[in-house]
Design an enzyme around this catalytic site. Structure first.
Site, short mmCIF file in Angstrom:
data_model
loop_
_atom_site.label_atom_id
_atom_site.label_comp_id
_atom_site.label_asym_id
_atom_site.label_seq_id
_atom_site.Cartn_x
_atom_site.Cartn_y
_atom_site.Cartn_z
N CYS A 72 0.73 -1.29 0.19
CA CYS A 72 0.05 0.11 0.23
C CYS A 72 0.77 0.75 -0.20
O CYS A 72 1.78 1.15 0.54
CB CYS A 72 -0.77 0.49 1.11
SG CYS A 72 -1.77 1.50 1.29
N HIS A 103 -2.82 -4.08 -11.06
CA HIS A 103 -3.57 -2.68 -11.18
C HIS A 103 -3.87 -2.95 -12.69
O HIS A 103 -2.93 -3.79 -13.82
CB HIS A 103 -2.93 -0.99 -10.89
CG HIS A 103 -2.58 -1.09 -9.80
ND1 HIS A 103 -3.34 -0.60 -8.85
CD2 HIS A 103 -1.33 -1.50 -8.25
CE1 HIS A 103 -2.67 0.08 -8.08
NE2 HIS A 103 -1.78 -0.69 -7.72
N GLU A 112 -10.27 0.90 -5.67
CA GLU A 112 -9.29 -0.26 -5.29
C GLU A 112 -10.51 -1.68 -4.89
O GLU A 112 -11.82 -1.39 -4.15
CB GLU A 112 -8.69 0.25 -3.91
CG GLU A 112 -7.71 1.80 -4.08
CD GLU A 112 -7.14 1.83 -2.82
OE1 GLU A 112 -7.05 1.26 -2.06
OE2 GLU A 112 -7.17 2.78 -2.40
N CYS A 154 -4.21 6.72 -4.39
CA CYS A 154 -3.94 5.80 -4.19
C CYS A 154 -2.41 5.19 -4.92
O CYS A 154 -2.02 5.53 -5.88
CB CYS A 154 -4.42 3.82 -4.88
SG CYS A 154 -3.60 3.01 -5.71
N GLY A 199 -1.44 2.55 -7.21
CA GLY A 199 -1.99 2.68 -8.25
C GLY A 199 -1.22 4.20 -9.38
O GLY A 199 -1.19 3.62 -10.65
O1 ZDP Z 1 -4.06 -4.08 -3.73
C1 ZDP Z 1 -5.30 -2.81 -2.84
O2 ZDP Z 1 -5.98 -4.06 -2.74
C2 ZDP Z 1 -5.21 -1.86 -2.50
N1 ZDP Z 1 -6.61 -2.13 -2.17
C3 ZDP Z 1 -4.82 -2.19 -0.86
C4 ZDP Z 1 -4.04 -0.65 -1.26
C5 ZDP Z 1 -3.53 0.64 -1.96
C6 ZDP Z 1 -3.40 1.71 -1.66
N2 ZDP Z 1 -4.88 2.47 -1.87
C7 ZDP Z 1 -1.93 2.51 -1.75
O3 ZDP Z 1 -1.62 3.83 -1.63
O4 ZDP Z 1 -1.39 2.21 -3.16
C8 ZDP Z 1 -4.15 1.69 0.18
#
Ligand code: ZDP
Length: 288
Positions: free
Chosen positions: A78, A168, A217, A226, A229
């Site tokens: 994350c 992603h 997400e 994200c 992302g």
């Molecule tokens: O891969 C997932 O299940 C994401 N929801 C994790 C969280 C990603 C996040 N938003 C980021 O900043 O990389 C926290």
């Protein structure tokens, strides 16, 4: 079962918000995924996109991040959360090594640097591009998915897939604000070509060094930002000839600076992370 009081702090990175817990005295997270769901709820709980646990990793100066999404699932990594975690560690007065923390995650070792201006830079490592690494069945296991068609309800979206440790799916659109995010996002997330589900980014290229991103997400839905992302989207932009390797990503919660370094192939992400408040929760816990 014992009743226990747990201290927590709430942080956000560009409005992507997390409950952080100092979990160093135990090997397992203090909260179960079920309790994470409860505390992430914005009406019945504290309210957050996820819960992050700081665990010690055996050796001195060695730490581990674990995270639950607001639906209780556990992602590998994350990006916004790890910036928040670095600020949390600083607030806990955990000593740095040359302003850096070294954090193990489900996506490998991350190096997180506290900058003099208060921003945080994360070495996110290398992007992974092979279909088996995403994972996706959109191409053969050892092929990349760059600008490949994906059908959703009869409509074709040209997608590029990138793993930053977590999956992603990126698609370029003319106007990111006009995307029916919730309606579409859930269909990308659960599309059968993504066996571990996927995060989805809709990208509007404003210029080669400035892109606008709207994200759905996996396990958390529409969020204001994200980090993984944003990194994945710049990689997709470079692979499609639309972006520079140094690029600003504009998210509903603010901007992130992304740099995909040619020499190391690593991606560096820079952005803010802020504490919102601290508090305590009392819970009947099965782990102590
Ligand atoms: O891969 C997932 O299940 C994401 N929801 C994790 C969280 C990603 C996040 N938003 C980021 O900043 O990389 C926290």
């Amino acid at each position: 079962m014992t009743s226990q009081t747990i201290a927590f702090s709430k942080y956000h990175g560009l409005g992507n918000d997390f409950i952080l817990i100092d979990n160093c005295s135990s090997k397992e997270p203090y909260l179960s995924p079920q309790l994470a769901i409860k505390y992430c709820d914005r009406h019945f709980g504290i309210g957050a996109d996820g819960v992050i646990f700081l665990l010690s990793d055996g050796a001195q100066d060695s730490y581990r991040m674990r995270i639950y999404n607001s639906d209780g699932s556990e992602p590998e990594m994350c990006g916004n959360g790890i910036r928040c975690l670095a600020k949390f560690m600083q607030d806990l007065e955990i000593p740095t090594i040359e302003n850096q923390y070294f954090l193990q995650t489900g996506a490998g070792l991350m190096v997180v640097k506290l900058n003099a201006d208060g921003q945080v830079t994360v070495d996110m490592g290398e992007p992974r591009l092979l279909a088996q690494e995403i994972p996706t069945t959109l191409a053969d296991r050892d092929q990349k998915v760059i600008n490949q068609p994906l059908e959703i309800d009869g409509q074709i979206w040209n997608v590029t897939t990138v793993s930053m440790g977590n999956p992603h799916c990126i698609t370029f659109v003319a106007d990111a604000d006009r995307i029916p995010l919730a309606e579409l996002g859930i269909k990308f997330e659960h599309h059968p070509v993504f066996p571990k589900r996927t995060n989805t980014e809709f990208i509007e290229v404003v210029s080669s060094s400035y892109i606008k991103m709207r994200v759905w997400e996996r396990g958390a839905g529409a969020t204001l930002a994200c980090g993984t992302g944003a990194c994945a989207s710049v990689v997709a932009g470079v692979l499609n000839g639309k972006c520079d390797r140094v690029c600003t990503v504009n998210l509903p919660g603010g901007d992130l600076q992304i740099h995909w370094d040619t020499t190391t192939n690593h991606i560096f992400m820079t952005g803010t992370a802020e504490r919102v408040f601290t508090g305590t929760i009392s819970e009947q816990l099965s782990v102590s």
